[in-house]
Design a protein around this motif. Structure first.
Motif, PDB file in Angstrom:
ATOM      1  N   ASN A   7      28.900  61.754  30.001  1.00 17.65           N
ATOM      2  CA  ASN A   7      29.336  62.800  30.942  1.00 17.65           C
ATOM      3  C   ASN A   7      28.631  64.117  30.657  1.00 17.65           C
ATOM      4  O   ASN A   7      29.259  65.164  30.536  1.00 17.65           O
ATOM      5  CB  ASN A   7      30.858  62.991  30.863  1.00 17.65           C
ATOM      6  N   GLY A  29      27.674  66.215  34.955  1.00 14.90           N
ATOM      7  CA  GLY A  29      28.852  65.425  34.594  1.00 14.90           C
ATOM      8  C   GLY A  29      28.573  63.948  34.449  1.00 14.90           C
ATOM      9  O   GLY A  29      29.496  63.160  34.225  1.00 14.90           O
ATOM     10  N   GLY A  82      42.878  70.485  31.278  1.00 19.40           N
ATOM     11  CA  GLY A  82      41.679  70.860  32.028  1.00 19.40           C
ATOM     12  C   GLY A  82      41.837  72.212  32.708  1.00 19.40           C
ATOM     13  O   GLY A  82      42.936  72.633  33.075  1.00 19.40           O
ATOM     14  N   PRO A  95      34.590  66.574  38.756  1.00 19.26           N
ATOM     15  CA  PRO A  95      33.504  65.681  38.332  1.00 19.26           C
ATOM     16  C   PRO A  95      32.300  65.762  39.269  1.00 19.26           C
ATOM     17  O   PRO A  95      32.286  66.516  40.241  1.00 19.26           O
ATOM     18  CB  PRO A  95      34.157  64.298  38.368  1.00 19.26           C
ATOM     19  N   SER A 119      31.310  71.140  35.929  1.00 14.77           N
ATOM     20  CA  SER A 119      31.484  69.696  35.724  1.00 14.77           C
ATOM     21  C   SER A 119      31.322  69.354  34.247  1.00 14.77           C
ATOM     22  O   SER A 119      30.869  68.271  33.891  1.00 14.77           O
ATOM     23  CB  SER A 119      30.480  68.915  36.580  1.00 14.77           C
ATOM     24  N   ASP A 120      31.692  70.309  33.391  1.00 16.80           N
ATOM     25  CA  ASP A 120      31.643  70.136  31.946  1.00 16.80           C
ATOM     26  C   ASP A 120      32.921  69.435  31.488  1.00 16.80           C
ATOM     27  O   ASP A 120      34.015  69.997  31.579  1.00 16.80           O
ATOM     28  CB  ASP A 120      31.509  71.502  31.275  1.00 16.80           C
ATOM     29  N   TYR A 121      32.796  68.191  31.003  1.00 23.68           N
ATOM     30  CA  TYR A 121      33.970  67.407  30.631  1.00 23.68           C
ATOM     31  C   TYR A 121      34.683  67.938  29.392  1.00 23.68           C
ATOM     32  O   TYR A 121      35.805  67.512  29.102  1.00 23.68           O
ATOM     33  CB  TYR A 121      33.587  65.941  30.450  1.00 23.68           C
ATOM     34  N   ASP A 122      34.076  68.875  28.665  1.00 20.49           N
ATOM     35  CA  ASP A 122      34.799  69.562  27.595  1.00 20.49           C
ATOM     36  C   ASP A 122      35.935  70.403  28.170  1.00 20.49           C
ATOM     37  O   ASP A 122      36.877  70.749  27.454  1.00 20.49           O
ATOM     38  CB  ASP A 122      33.862  70.468  26.801  1.00 20.49           C
ATOM     39  N   SER A 162      37.619  69.417  30.974  1.00 18.25           N
ATOM     40  CA  SER A 162      38.393  68.527  31.839  1.00 18.25           C
ATOM     41  C   SER A 162      39.701  68.120  31.158  1.00 18.25           C
ATOM     42  O   SER A 162      39.982  68.493  30.021  1.00 18.25           O
ATOM     43  CB  SER A 162      37.572  67.282  32.168  1.00 18.25           C
ATOM     44  N   PHE A 221      41.765  65.511  29.146  1.00 12.96           N
ATOM     45  CA  PHE A 221      41.523  64.362  28.276  1.00 12.96           C
ATOM     46  C   PHE A 221      42.454  64.401  27.078  1.00 12.96           C
ATOM     47  O   PHE A 221      43.098  65.416  26.784  1.00 12.96           O
ATOM     48  CB  PHE A 221      40.059  64.311  27.804  1.00 12.96           C
ATOM     49  N   ASN A 228      37.654  60.155  27.824  1.00 11.81           N
ATOM     50  CA  ASN A 228      36.573  60.055  28.812  1.00 11.81           C
ATOM     51  C   ASN A 228      35.332  59.368  28.250  1.00 11.81           C
ATOM     52  O   ASN A 228      34.275  59.373  28.887  1.00 11.81           O
ATOM     53  CB  ASN A 228      36.217  61.432  29.378  1.00 11.81           C
TER      54      ASN A 228
END
Length: 398
Positions: free
Chosen positions: A51, A57, A321, A327, A340-343, A345, A347, A384
């Motif tokens: 991601n 992402g 998040g 995403p 769109s940084d999954y850090d 998001s 989780f 993720n």
């Protein structure tokens, strides 16, 4: 230009001593500056995931990092018999990142694919043993390809008459400058392969406070309360991270230019005799970007022999998040802020591992001055798909 998660950095660098010994300095108070201790820490970190924020992402998050720090600790007593402590620390780490290399995928090997960070720091404190107070100052510097940081801070500690209660207050400021590097598609002149000095730079400043109160409840139980409010302003978005919209358009990550964070925590340590300690920590975090997070940390150092201990540990973390995350291809055109940084998001994550510590009376490997050696391994996994492994070694010379 690395892309390590904040939680991974904390886990990677953290080396905790399971059992410590106090040195009695009341018999002799040296007025000459003397070297008390040398600490060396070396660590290796390897990360994988799919991601990458650099590519909107999706895509590889593969990264490796090799870090080394050395700290020299000095002390002396002044004419008023106040103890002065002085420490110098130098850190150097080198990383390689497949995801950062996608900033400009048309180059054979861009400068962002690997980098070396250097971060020296110095700290001074003076302890008034009669009044049970300690005052300190510190300064730091960090430099890498696209980032430069200057830090300065101060601290004050006051202990109670019986030394069972202690209050500590800290203030810290980081004044940063980092290069505004856009994805190759968004640069006006894509044919110009710019060098680092050609990129414009923007400030990002962080102001941190820390207030903590520790209390010895009884000979076996200790607690600590801590609050660490933080305010940031400046360029808080990472401009080389892509964001794709529902209409197929592309923009660079855009986030508010300020952020206020309020973490509070409770630490509780219980001593089960001389052989086992249970260390626990709970942290609640909230900020004005809509992020709420909870952390539970457990560690149980077990003294196998007087000179050998084993420390299994576990950390659980969950966050909801930020308000501005979506995403790949899910952001709608016209939004003011987007990432769109999954850090950032929603989780959950788990971090599990163990450490071993050796501190024989004749020194590690028979070297008298080599006071202790600690090895620590941890595996990190989050919902993720991101996972990492960290291995570190710490040496103490006294």
């Amino acid at each position: 230009m690395r892309k390590l998660t904040l939680t991974a950095i904390g886990m990677y660098i953290g080396i905790l001593s399971a059992f410590s010994q106090n040195t009695d300095t009341s018999a002799y108070k040296s007025r000459k500056l003397q070297l008390d201790e040398i600490d060396f820490v070396s660590g290796y970190y390897k990360q994988n995931g799919n991601n990458s924020a650099v590519t909107g992402g999706i895509g590889t998050e593969s990264l490796t990092d090799f870090a080394n720090t050395i700290e020299l600790k000095f002390s002396k007593y002044d004419k008023k018999l106040h103890k002065n402590n002085l420490s110098f620390e130098l850190g150097v780490d080198h990383y390689s990142s497949a995801s950062s290399d996608k900033i400009d995928p048309y180059t054979i090997s861009s400068a962002s694919s690997a980098d070396t960070r250097i971060y020296p720091s110095v700290a001074w404190s003076v302890q008034n043993e009669e009044k049970r107070t300690t005052f300190g100052l510190n300064a730091s510097f960090s430099n890498e390809f696209d980032y430069r940081s200057f830090g300065i801070g101060t601290s004050f500690t006051k202990a109670s008459k019986d030394n069972n209660r202690e209050f500590t207050g800290k203030l810290q400021a980081y004044l940063d400058q980092w290069s505004v590097i856009l994805p190759i598609e968004l640069r006006q002149n894509t044919g110009n392969n710019r060098e680092h000095d050609d990129y414009p730079s923007e400030p990002r400043n962080s102001y941190n406070a820390s207030l903590s109160l520790s209390q010895v409840v009884n000979r076996n139980f200790q607690v600590l309360l801590v609050a660490e409010p933080t305010y940031q302003n400046g360029l808080l978005a990472t401009k080389y991270q892509r964001v794709y919209f529902t209409d197929g358009s592309l923009q660079s990550e855009t986030l508010p230019d300020h952020r206020f964070k309020i973490p509070v925590g409770l630490r509780a340590n219980y001593f089960f005799g001389d052989k086992v300690i249970l260390r626990s920590f709970y942290r609640y975090y909230q900020d004005d970007w809509g992020l709420i997070a909870h952390t539970i940390d457990l560690e149980a150092p077990i003294k196998i022999t007087p000179f050998f201990s084993l420390s299994p540990f576990y950390r659980y973390y969950t966050q909801n998040g930020i308000d501005y995350f979506a995403p790949y291809g899910a952001h709608k055109p016209g939004e003011a802020f987007f990432s769109s940084d999954y850090d950032l998001s929603k989780f959950t994550s788990n971090y599990l591992g163990a450490g071993i510590r050796l501190s024989p009376p004749k020194g590690v490997f028979g070297i008298q001055k080599l006071n202790s050696l600690e090895l620590r391994y941890g595996h990190y996994n989050r919902s993720n798909g991101l996972n990492s492994n960290q291995l570190s070694i710490a040496l103490k010379i006294k």
